[in-house]
Design an enzyme around this catalytic site. Structure first.
Site, PDB file in Angstrom:
ATOM      1  N   SER A 153       3.388   3.390 -11.458  1.00  0.00           N
ATOM      2  CA  SER A 153       2.487   4.431 -10.941  1.00  0.00           C
ATOM      3  C   SER A 153       2.888   5.766 -11.545  1.00  0.00           C
ATOM      4  O   SER A 153       3.986   6.278 -11.282  1.00  0.00           O
ATOM      5  CB  SER A 153       2.600   4.517  -9.426  1.00  0.00           C
ATOM      6  OG  SER A 153       2.084   5.765  -8.999  1.00  0.00           O
ATOM      7  N   HIS A 175      -0.783   2.278 -13.448  1.00  0.00           N
ATOM      8  CA  HIS A 175      -1.405   2.514 -12.133  1.00  0.00           C
ATOM      9  C   HIS A 175      -1.637   4.019 -11.958  1.00  0.00           C
ATOM     10  O   HIS A 175      -0.704   4.822 -12.062  1.00  0.00           O
ATOM     11  CB  HIS A 175      -0.473   1.973 -11.051  1.00  0.00           C
ATOM     12  CG  HIS A 175      -1.030   2.021  -9.665  1.00  0.00           C
ATOM     13  ND1 HIS A 175      -1.881   1.061  -9.167  1.00  0.00           N
ATOM     14  CD2 HIS A 175      -0.850   2.917  -8.658  1.00  0.00           C
ATOM     15  CE1 HIS A 175      -2.206   1.347  -7.909  1.00  0.00           C
ATOM     16  NE2 HIS A 175      -1.588   2.475  -7.578  1.00  0.00           N
ATOM     17  N   ASP A 205      -2.963   6.930  -9.471  1.00  0.00           N
ATOM     18  CA  ASP A 205      -3.221   7.243  -8.067  1.00  0.00           C
ATOM     19  C   ASP A 205      -4.072   8.496  -7.938  1.00  0.00           C
ATOM     20  O   ASP A 205      -3.608   9.606  -8.224  1.00  0.00           O
ATOM     21  CB  ASP A 205      -1.884   7.452  -7.336  1.00  0.00           C
ATOM     22  CG  ASP A 205      -1.180   6.135  -7.059  1.00  0.00           C
ATOM     23  OD1 ASP A 205      -1.839   5.225  -6.530  1.00  0.00           O
ATOM     24  OD2 ASP A 205       0.020   6.024  -7.379  1.00  0.00           O
ATOM     25  N   MET A 244      -6.044  11.043  -5.482  1.00  0.00           N
ATOM     26  CA  MET A 244      -6.051  11.476  -4.068  1.00  0.00           C
ATOM     27  C   MET A 244      -6.905  12.726  -3.916  1.00  0.00           C
ATOM     28  O   MET A 244      -6.856  13.616  -4.766  1.00  0.00           O
ATOM     29  CB  MET A 244      -4.627  11.802  -3.625  1.00  0.00           C
ATOM     30  CG  MET A 244      -3.644  10.675  -3.823  1.00  0.00           C
ATOM     31  SD  MET A 244      -2.011  11.170  -3.284  1.00  0.00           S
ATOM     32  CE  MET A 244      -1.071   9.715  -3.734  1.00  0.00           C
ATOM     33  N   HIS A 296      -6.461   3.532  -8.701  1.00  0.00           N
ATOM     34  CA  HIS A 296      -6.426   3.373  -7.237  1.00  0.00           C
ATOM     35  C   HIS A 296      -7.035   4.624  -6.617  1.00  0.00           C
ATOM     36  O   HIS A 296      -6.411   5.685  -6.599  1.00  0.00           O
ATOM     37  CB  HIS A 296      -4.948   3.175  -6.829  1.00  0.00           C
ATOM     38  CG  HIS A 296      -4.715   3.106  -5.357  1.00  0.00           C
ATOM     39  ND1 HIS A 296      -3.452   3.205  -4.804  1.00  0.00           N
ATOM     40  CD2 HIS A 296      -5.561   2.949  -4.309  1.00  0.00           C
ATOM     41  CE1 HIS A 296      -3.536   3.108  -3.492  1.00  0.00           C
ATOM     42  NE2 HIS A 296      -4.815   2.961  -3.166  1.00  0.00           N
ATOM     43  N   MET A 316      -7.842   6.822  -3.758  1.00  0.00           N
ATOM     44  CA  MET A 316      -7.564   7.162  -2.361  1.00  0.00           C
ATOM     45  C   MET A 316      -8.441   8.356  -2.022  1.00  0.00           C
ATOM     46  O   MET A 316      -7.950   9.475  -1.791  1.00  0.00           O
ATOM     47  CB  MET A 316      -6.073   7.487  -2.198  1.00  0.00           C
ATOM     48  CG  MET A 316      -5.196   6.253  -2.244  1.00  0.00           C
ATOM     49  SD  MET A 316      -3.472   6.655  -2.544  1.00  0.00           S
ATOM     50  CE  MET A 316      -3.488   6.722  -4.330  1.00  0.00           C
ATOM     51  N   MET A 359      -1.522  -2.327   0.677  1.00  0.00           N
ATOM     52  CA  MET A 359      -0.616  -1.169   0.750  1.00  0.00           C
ATOM     53  C   MET A 359       0.597  -1.522   1.601  1.00  0.00           C
ATOM     54  O   MET A 359       0.460  -1.996   2.733  1.00  0.00           O
ATOM     55  CB  MET A 359      -1.316   0.049   1.382  1.00  0.00           C
ATOM     56  CG  MET A 359      -2.402   0.699   0.538  1.00  0.00           C
ATOM     57  SD  MET A 359      -1.916   1.157  -1.134  1.00  0.00           S
ATOM     58  CE  MET A 359      -0.581   2.329  -0.853  1.00  0.00           C
ATOM     59  N   ASP A 400       1.562  -2.288  -3.251  1.00  0.00           N
ATOM     60  CA  ASP A 400       1.783  -0.897  -3.662  1.00  0.00           C
ATOM     61  C   ASP A 400       2.482  -0.117  -2.563  1.00  0.00           C
ATOM     62  O   ASP A 400       1.969  -0.008  -1.448  1.00  0.00           O
ATOM     63  CB  ASP A 400       0.413  -0.271  -3.984  1.00  0.00           C
ATOM     64  CG  ASP A 400       0.511   1.159  -4.499  1.00  0.00           C
ATOM     65  OD1 ASP A 400       1.618   1.630  -4.787  1.00  0.00           O
ATOM     66  OD2 ASP A 400      -0.565   1.796  -4.617  1.00  0.00           O
TER      67      ASP A 400
END
Ligand code: DX5
Ligand code: ZN
Length: 216
Positions: A7, A32, A34, A36, A65, A67, A136, A175
């Site tokens: 990540s 990966h 992330d 957000m 991913h 979020m 998660m 994750d």
């Protein structure tokens, strides 16, 4: 062999290109990413321009991913930017099935992810449609948190269901808080892909870090 997805949340953003190249060299299978939004999770990270910027620097699939709330509004933009897999939270979209279709129509692989408090049974109606299920093992929003071992029960169920149902072909990804101490539990439960942020990027020896997580 278990796949490893570093990540980049834990990487040095000022040197993102070399960080990605180092983990690719170290044997990573996915990168990966992330994303957000400060709404679905209490933190803000990176988004579409960064996916676009890193797409040419690696041959590895970009495992994005999301979020973010209402991810359906951004799926096409992430696909266009170069995402290989787009994973959305079951908790973040009102019409999960429609959002998954949208991802597939945009030409990328579709994944679904659940928070630690969400029962995995919620995903049953969609499991035949997805290529990745992400479980998660921390509450999303931050790197460096402690692994929640109770969620391994969900990984075991996903593994069993996939064996039972011949129209299920998803990979199972875990994750959060994955390191050389916790990776064994994930593998035992049936995980195919392990995401690791701090355990890889806080170690100067990325090759050792990746293989310790894969092999322990
Ligand atoms: C958590 C993120 C994770 C995180 C993992 O919100 O989805 O991908 O970066 O970081 P570590 O491995 O440090 O828990
Ligand atoms: Zn993640």
């Amino acid at each position: 062999m278990t796949k490893i997805a570093p990540s980049i949340l834990a990487s040095d953003f000022a040197n993102l290109e070399s960080e990605i190249k180092e983990v690719e060299q170290a044997g990573a299978d996915y990168i990966h990413v992330d994303v957000m939004d400060g709404k679905f999770v209490p933190n803000i990270s990176i988004g579409i321009p960064v996916v676009k910027a890193i797409r040419p620097v690696t041959d590895l699939p970009l495992d994005v991913h999301l979020m973010i709330s209402d991810p359906e509004n951004y799926v096409e933009a992430f696909a266009e930017a170069g995402a290989s897999i787009i994973t959305v939270h079951q908790e973040a979209t009102s019409h999960l099935h429609r959002t998954i279709q949208l991802i597939k129509n945009s030409g990328t692989k579709a994944g679904v992810v659940i928070n630690p408090a969400t029962p995995v049974e919620m995903l049953k109606p969609i499991l035949h449609e997805v290529e990745l299920v992400l479980v998660m093992s921390v509450n999303p929003g931050f790197g460096g948190q402690k692994f929640i071992p109770e969620v391994m029960e969900k990984v075991e169920k996903l593994y069993t269901w996939r064996k039972e149902m011949n129209n299920y072909s998803y990979e199972i990804e875990v994750d959060g808080g994955v390191n050389k101490e916790t990776s064994g539990l994930c593998k035992q439960a049936g995980a195919d892909v392990l995401v690791a942020g701090s355990a890889i990027f806080n170690d100067r020896d990325r090759e050792k870090a990746v293989s310790e997580i894969r092999d322990s």
